[in-house]
Design a protein around this motif. Structure first.
Motif, PDB file in Angstrom:
ATOM      1  N   ALA A  68      61.270  28.012  40.291  1.00 11.35           N
ATOM      2  CA  ALA A  68      60.375  28.659  38.882  1.00 11.35           C
ATOM      3  C   ALA A  68      58.945  29.294  40.090  1.00 11.35           C
ATOM      4  O   ALA A  68      57.948  28.353  40.578  1.00 11.35           O
ATOM      5  N   ILE A  69      58.739  30.312  39.346  1.00 12.06           N
ATOM      6  CA  ILE A  69      57.317  31.359  40.182  1.00 12.06           C
ATOM      7  C   ILE A  69      56.698  30.691  38.823  1.00 12.06           C
ATOM      8  O   ILE A  69      56.414  30.858  37.281  1.00 12.06           O
ATOM      9  N   ARG A  70      55.168  29.703  39.226  1.00 12.20           N
ATOM     10  CA  ARG A  70      54.762  29.632  38.227  1.00 12.20           C
ATOM     11  C   ARG A  70      52.754  30.475  38.407  1.00 12.20           C
ATOM     12  O   ARG A  70      52.123  30.486  36.936  1.00 12.20           O
ATOM     13  N   THR A  71      52.915  31.141  40.289  1.00 10.65           N
ATOM     14  CA  THR A  71      52.075  31.408  39.284  1.00 10.65           C
ATOM     15  C   THR A  71      52.204  32.856  40.813  1.00 10.65           C
ATOM     16  O   THR A  71      52.817  32.556  41.558  1.00 10.65           O
ATOM     17  N   GLU A  72      51.517  34.087  41.432  1.00 10.49           N
ATOM     18  CA  GLU A  72      51.180  34.563  42.234  1.00 10.49           C
ATOM     19  C   GLU A  72      51.115  33.522  43.811  1.00 10.49           C
ATOM     20  O   GLU A  72      51.871  34.380  44.014  1.00 10.49           O
ATOM     21  N   GLU A  85      57.886  17.444  39.342  1.00 11.83           N
ATOM     22  CA  GLU A  85      58.480  19.116  39.823  1.00 11.83           C
ATOM     23  C   GLU A  85      57.209  18.794  40.860  1.00 11.83           C
ATOM     24  O   GLU A  85      56.100  18.699  41.883  1.00 11.83           O
ATOM     25  N   VAL A  86      58.247  19.580  41.857  1.00 17.08           N
ATOM     26  CA  VAL A  86      57.251  19.656  43.792  1.00 17.08           C
ATOM     27  C   VAL A  86      57.254  21.350  43.664  1.00 17.08           C
ATOM     28  O   VAL A  86      57.726  22.385  43.454  1.00 17.08           O
ATOM     29  N   CYS A  87      56.053  21.060  44.127  1.00 15.65           N
ATOM     30  CA  CYS A  87      54.652  22.330  43.642  1.00 15.65           C
ATOM     31  C   CYS A  87      54.719  23.236  45.355  1.00 15.65           C
ATOM     32  O   CYS A  87      54.105  22.227  46.175  1.00 15.65           O
ATOM     33  N   PHE A  88      54.807  24.324  46.003  1.00 12.07           N
ATOM     34  CA  PHE A  88      54.335  24.882  46.802  1.00 12.07           C
ATOM     35  C   PHE A  88      52.894  26.074  46.433  1.00 12.07           C
ATOM     36  O   PHE A  88      53.857  27.311  46.073  1.00 12.07           O
ATOM     37  N   SER A  96      52.871  34.793  51.492  1.00 10.41           N
ATOM     38  CA  SER A  96      53.732  35.178  49.838  1.00 10.41           C
ATOM     39  C   SER A  96      54.546  34.798  49.749  1.00 10.41           C
ATOM     40  O   SER A  96      55.592  34.612  51.157  1.00 10.41           O
ATOM     41  N   PHE A  97      55.636  34.794  48.396  1.00 14.13           N
ATOM     42  CA  PHE A  97      56.815  34.568  48.758  1.00 14.13           C
ATOM     43  C   PHE A  97      57.574  35.249  47.608  1.00 14.13           C
ATOM     44  O   PHE A  97      57.102  35.869  46.416  1.00 14.13           O
ATOM     45  N   SER A  98      59.051  35.288  47.406  1.00 13.92           N
ATOM     46  CA  SER A  98      59.416  35.873  46.448  1.00 13.92           C
ATOM     47  C   SER A  98      61.626  35.474  46.446  1.00 13.92           C
ATOM     48  O   SER A  98      61.837  35.265  47.682  1.00 13.92           O
ATOM     49  N   ILE A  99      61.449  34.641  45.450  1.00 15.46           N
ATOM     50  CA  ILE A  99      62.833  34.111  45.079  1.00 15.46           C
ATOM     51  C   ILE A  99      63.900  35.068  44.276  1.00 15.46           C
ATOM     52  O   ILE A  99      64.234  36.454  43.882  1.00 15.46           O
ATOM     53  N   HIS A 100      65.023  35.068  45.609  1.00 17.96           N
ATOM     54  CA  HIS A 100      65.956  36.051  45.168  1.00 17.96           C
ATOM     55  C   HIS A 100      67.369  35.496  44.960  1.00 17.96           C
ATOM     56  O   HIS A 100      67.050  34.376  44.783  1.00 17.96           O
ATOM     57  N   GLN A 101      68.006  35.889  44.786  1.00 16.85           N
ATOM     58  CA  GLN A 101      69.563  35.059  44.193  1.00 16.85           C
ATOM     59  C   GLN A 101      69.690  33.415  44.671  1.00 16.85           C
ATOM     60  O   GLN A 101      70.408  33.188  44.290  1.00 16.85           O
ATOM     61  N   THR A 102      70.478  34.310  46.029  1.00 15.29           N
ATOM     62  CA  THR A 102      71.179  33.657  47.560  1.00 15.29           C
ATOM     63  C   THR A 102      69.640  32.985  48.381  1.00 15.29           C
ATOM     64  O   THR A 102      69.532  32.357  48.908  1.00 15.29           O
ATOM     65  N   SER A 103      68.253  33.588  48.228  1.00 11.62           N
ATOM     66  CA  SER A 103      67.187  33.242  48.787  1.00 11.62           C
ATOM     67  C   SER A 103      65.793  33.146  48.417  1.00 11.62           C
ATOM     68  O   SER A 103      65.678  33.909  47.278  1.00 11.62           O
ATOM     69  N   LEU A 104      64.919  32.624  49.366  1.00 14.09           N
ATOM     70  CA  LEU A 104      63.677  32.166  48.952  1.00 14.09           C
ATOM     71  C   LEU A 104      62.605  33.194  50.369  1.00 14.09           C
ATOM     72  O   LEU A 104      63.142  32.697  51.424  1.00 14.09           O
ATOM     73  N   LEU A 105      61.921  34.181  50.107  1.00 16.65           N
ATOM     74  CA  LEU A 105      61.498  34.873  51.242  1.00 16.65           C
ATOM     75  C   LEU A 105      60.182  34.438  51.756  1.00 16.65           C
ATOM     76  O   LEU A 105      59.351  34.244  50.113  1.00 16.65           O
TER      77      LEU A 105
END
Length: 91
Positions: free
Chosen positions: A18-22, A32-35, A62-71
């Motif tokens: 889950a994205i919490r902030t930018e 809950e393990v956050c990066f 930066s990061f983005s969460i996709h269907q099957t991957s984390l960029l």
């Protein structure tokens, strides 16, 4: 970057993300393990506590969460760029 990738793979497993902030994303499991990109550091926190630096001297992250991957994209303060995809297992 290798240590960050090792930590991410270990924590993500087949947990939801889950994205919490930018600048912050977390795994959704028992704990809950956050990066988070904080100042010039990418750090790991568990249940909102601690400060485990995984990458230092970072200028951009930066990061983005996709269907099957984390960029993940990172750039050091000396302009060295890194980019990677981490596969996310789904049940």
């Amino acid at each position: 970057m290798a240590y960050l990738l090792k930590q991410l793979r270990q924590e993500i497993g087949n947990n939801e993300l889950a994205i919490r902030t930018e600048n912050k994303f977390c795994t959704l499991s028992e704990k809950e393990v956050c990066f988070e990109f904080y100042k010039d550091v990418v750090r790991k926190q568990v249940d909102g506590k601690g400060h485990e630096p995984l990458l230092t001297n970072i200028g951009k992250f930066s990061f983005s969460i996709h269907q099957t991957s984390l960029l993940i994209n990172a750039e050091t303060i000396s302009n060295k760029k890194f980019s990677t995809h981490i596969y996310i297992e789904r049940e």
